[in-house]
Design an enzyme around this catalytic site. Structure first.
Site: not given
Length: 935
Positions: A149, A296, A390, A408
């Site tokens: 992150e 991803d 989610e 996204e």
């Protein structure tokens, strides 16, 4: 597309160079779709420039609302808490677990928003923001943060800000004072992250202390053994850009080594990678594989690393993985996880929201058809729930109901529009804007959705919302002249930060080890070295994209089409809709009659369990049999949702009056409302029985419970209703005693009392639950000693001489107001047992007690037959698979619940006081063991 972009783009049949120039790919991810931007399908009317400008201006206003409130109410904190209008500072708010690893006390939202300000033409605000970052942000904090992150948000934010700062400086109007200060901060942060790579594999530790690094005692990290594939594989863009900007090659070298190791450890027969890997041994810890959470951006960075750096090996690896994805994971329009060793076997039956980025990546790849299919499927889910849950199941029911305003889907929408020019995607973007303003907007910003089914909010506005969402939405509606620079000269990182494509020709001194061909024989025929043009994307058919979308228009609604018809018929006929599992009450005679009509029998077992059995041949009709089967499936679905939340720890009821003096400690179940004893001082007082004993109506003996802890019997109404009634009578606390005679904490799992699905903030007193055996100890003590004083706490107080010398008077209750979370938990689970029969469909649903670790939120039927209805808390347990019409109809139904055994006699003496004294040691040892195990 810019001139540079046109130099890189080719029409069909024109081969791409093996080493791509920096201009090969526009930042909008239209890798090969140069001429496609002028094509639109006839299925959607073109949007006027005026409407596009209006929507673009709306996006600007929304950003101002979010960014302005962050700066006013939260800065310099990392994030804004939009419901309480204050900043979220690490350590000052209750821990949210891994989510908080993104917070490093470095004004995260401001850094993450830097390049968004420039994209939205807010150059003056950008200049002010850069000055604030340079003046206020400290990167040397003693805080443990996520390497992943921190890289994508902070390092990427600093590099994106630097990229656009030097662009503005070159234009000559803004940032003339700028002297690469953001780049120097990025370099400082890069060196702080490097110790994380000190592993034999080269894969980084998942966390690092910004001040002390790894493994030092004061670092409080460095003992982890596992990391996710995306965590280790989403570094190359930022680290390579840092090396190219500064000339310090070490950053790119470390990121390349991590990617090389992941490639080496792929499963060779399937060419897939797992979700979690051991950073020391390279063994796969989680061997499921997909394109969503945990993996991803690993795939994303392989392709984009080729774009930015021009290294063929990255494209070859991506194409190898992509072939495996399309072979095993892609089940159009679904993308389902599989096992890496058995890729034909699905690993789960649900999808997570993070895979919504994948259609955008497929656009970059040039594979448009599956991108359109998956995107349309996701859009249909959004149209049903307003946001993308989610996680959702293959039949499009909600699996995890949260939505933290993820960008996204907006990202893929933007890329598909740039690739196709289809105004349909402008309408999709318009829907996203409307939903954000209608459902997520609050006075202090935009709040994440706690449950997309109920529309409840969470006090959270993540930094990626400003970094990505507004950037993609604005670009979706903006024309080229609306942006002050050429967006196609940049590539987006996974956090939507902008890196200039000219970096591919800068400081190319990195030693590259091409490990791709060492482990696989590459056949160029497997790879698409040519770019498709619009004739291939839309082969002589302007309705091509629409023809792909059309079969998916009702893919979500088809999961329950008959339900819609039944509801419409019910409205016409005046009949009620079919009984839903979430509304079922075991004590409701009407419900029992409906079950009988559906061929479902309800059996009360001797041990308090309730068994549901369906025999299709006993149903009144085939439609009723179908309703019965659906009802049983819903019950099972509700039980599966129990795995989502954690149980609260047990509490203690300690008898402190003579002759006990604190030596008797009873294990008590907590309530999910009222005063939280783990955060506030214990409550001490004398006990008194309420009248009526069930506490389901206004008390007739308020003088008896005034200033005392009320004893009430379980049953006949909601726990929250009991709490309100005794609180109104002046009680300082409440103890609910189980009405199932003989129940004990020795044999039953911890029981939690849930709310009533409404706002329970008005309940200020603590409430605890005792099973029958423990409750009888207090009742017997009252009969023998009249006045009994107890202590309600999160754990027992020391039992010493001082307690024995205290007077038997009630201490003043020092409780503070505490908001209760509207989360309903249960103490049972459903066990599906199939009985083979050639003549009937028999499904058994056993509702048995489970351990605390197995009992989060869902519906339950308690051992006494009490049904903890999901309608008690629609925020967490409302059934997620029904069609919208059914949901609307059901929301009007009653949410009242009753217990099933109200007629238990409480005058019977279960255990004499002499035997209680003999059991003291056993009770104390049990409680000490409970504390030791930290249940």
């Amino acid at each position: 597309m810019s001139e540079a972009g046109e130099g890189g783009g080719r029409v069909a049949g024109s081969p791409l160079p093996r080493r791509a120039p920096w201009s090969l790919v526009a930042a909008t991810a239209t890798l090969c779709l140069v001429s496609a931007t002028s094509v639109w399908t006839a299925g959607a009317a073109p949007m006027s420039r005026e409407e596009k400008q209006k929507l673009g201006n709306q996006v600007l206003e929304m950003f101002d609302h979010a960014y302005g409130n962050y700066m006013e109410h939260a800065y310099p904190a990392d994030e804004l808490m939009p419901l309480t209008c204050r900043g979220r500072v690490r350590g000052q708010e209750p821990s949210r677990g891994d989510v908080d690893d993104a917070l490093g006390k470095f004004s995260l939202t401001l850094i993450d928003s830097l390049d968004t300000l420039v994209v939205l033409n807010k150059t003056k605000e950008f200049e002010d923001a850069v000055r604030k970052v340079l003046r206020d942000v400290n990167l040397d904090n003693d805080v443990v943060v996520s390497v992943f992150e921190t890289n994508i948000r902070v390092l990427g934010g600093l590099l994106g800000g630097h990229s656009l700062a030097i662009m503005l400086r070159e234009k000559g109007e803004y940032m003339q004072w700028y002297n690469d200060e953001l780049l120097q901060m990025a370099k400082q942060l890069g060196y702080k992250l490097l110790p994380a790579f000190n592993t034999t594999s080269g894969l980084p530790y998942p966390r690092i202390n910004l001040k002390f690094g790894i493994r030092k005692p004061e670092a409080r990290t460095g003992t982890e053994t596992d990391t996710c594939t995306a965590c280790a594989g989403t570094l190359i863009l930022e680290f390579a850009a840092l090396s190219r900007f500064t000339g310090a090659t070490i950053f790119e070298e470390y990121a390349r080594k991590a990617l090389d190791f992941l490639w080496e450890k792929r499963q060779r027969s399937s060419n897939l990678v797992g979700v979690t890997i051991n950073i020391h041994t390279g063994d796969w810890v989680r061997k499921d594989s997909g394109v969503g959470a945990g993996i991803d951006s690993y795939y994303e960075y392989l392709l984009k690393a080729y774009v930015l750096l021009g290294d063929d090996s990255f494209l070859e690896r991506f194409n190898t993985h992509y072939d495996a994805i399309m072979r095993y994971i892609s089940q159009p329009p679904l993308l389902l996880d599989v096992h890496i060793h058995k890729p034909m076997l699905n690993a789960r039956t649900w999808m997570d929201a993070l895979l919504a980025f994948f259609p955008g990546l497929q656009v970059l790849k040039g594979d448009i058809r599956p991108a359109i299919e998956t995107h349309e499927m996701l859009y249909q889910v959004i149209k049903k729930h307003n946001f993308l849950p989610e996680a959702f199941t293959t039949d499009f029911r909600v699996h995890w109901a949260q939505h933290p305003l993820r960008p996204e889907f907006a990202e893929s929408t933007y890329f598909l529009y740039k690739a196709t020019g289809d105004p349909y995607y402008l309408e999709v973007g318009k829907t996203l804007i409307e939903n954000l303003n209608k459902y997520a907007r609050v006075p202090c910003g935009f709040a994440a959705m706690k449950d997309v089914r109920t529309g409840s909010h969470e006090d959270r506005m993540d930094s990626f919302f400003l970094a990505e969402m507004f950037k993609y939405l604005y670009l979706l509606f903006a024309d080229k002249e609306d942006i002050i620079f050429d967006i196609e000269d940049y590539i987006f990182t996974t956090e939507a930060h902008l890196l200039p494509l000219w970096l591919s020709t800068t400081n190319q001194n990195i030693s590259k080890k091409n490990t791709t061909s060492e482990y696989t024989e590459l056949d160029d025929s497997n790879f698409d070295w040519t770019c498709p043009n619009t004739q291939i994307l839309f082969p002589n058919d302007p309705l091509y994209a629409q023809s792909i979308r059309e079969p998916l228009k009702n893919v979500v609604d088809k999961s329950c089409p008959r339900g819609i018809i039944r509801v419409e018929e019910s409205f016409r006929s005046g009949a009620k809709p079919p009984l839903r599992a979430r509304d079922f009450m075991a004590t409701n005679p009407e419900h029992l009659e409906i079950l009988k009509k559906m061929g479902v029998s309800l059996i009360h077992l001797k041990d308090g369990r309730v068994q549901l059995v369906q025999h299709a041949i006993q149903a009144a009709s085939s439609i009723d049999a179908e309703d019965g089967l659906r009802f049983m499936q819903e019950m099972i679905e509700l039980s599966s949702q129990q795995q989502k939340e954690q149980q609260l720890p047990p509490r203690a009821v300690q008898i402190v009056s003579h002759p006990f003096f604190g030596r008797v400690v009873l294990t008590a179940g907590p309530a999910q409302f009222g005063l939280d004893l783990s955060k506030h001082k214990e409550t001490r007082g004398f006990v008194a029985s309420s009248k009526p004993y069930n506490g389901c109506s206004e008390l007739t003996n308020p003088e008896a419970v005034m200033g005392k802890i009320a004893l009430i019997q379980r049953g006949q109404c909601m726990f929250a209703e009991k709490a309100r009634n005794i609180q109104n009578a002046g009680a300082i606390g409440g103890i609910v005693i189980d009405d199932n005679e003989g129940s004990s904490s020795d044999t039953a799992p911890l029981f939690q009392m849930a709310g009533d699905g409404k706002d329970t903030d008005d309940i200020k007193i603590p409430m605890l639950f005792l099973f029958s055996k423990e409750g009888s100890i207090i009742l017997d003590a009252i009969r023998e000693h009249e006045e009994v004083e107890v202590l309600l706490s999160d754990k027992a107080r020391d039992r010493d001489a001082e307690m024995e010398s205290e007077e038997q008077t009630s201490s003043e209750n020092d409780s503070q107001n505490q908001s209760a979370e509207q989360v309903i938990s249960l103490s049972q689970t459903f066990d599906l047992v199939d009985q083979e029969s050639p003549d009937e469909s028999s499904v058994h649903s056993h509702l048995e007690p489970t351990s605390p670790a197995e009992t989060p939120d869902a519906t339950s039927i308690s051992p006494s037959g009490e049904t903890s209805n999901p309608t008690e808390s629609r925020e967490t347990t409302s059934l997620d698979g029904e069609c919208t019409d059914i949901d609307n109809q059901l929301e009007e139904q009653s949410e009242t619940e009753e217990d099933s055994s109200p007629n238990v006699s409480w005058g019977k003496k279960v255990q004499p006081i002499d035997s209680i004294l003999a059991d003291w040691n056993e009770d104390i040892e049990a409680f000490e063991m409970m504390e030791k195990d930290e249940l």
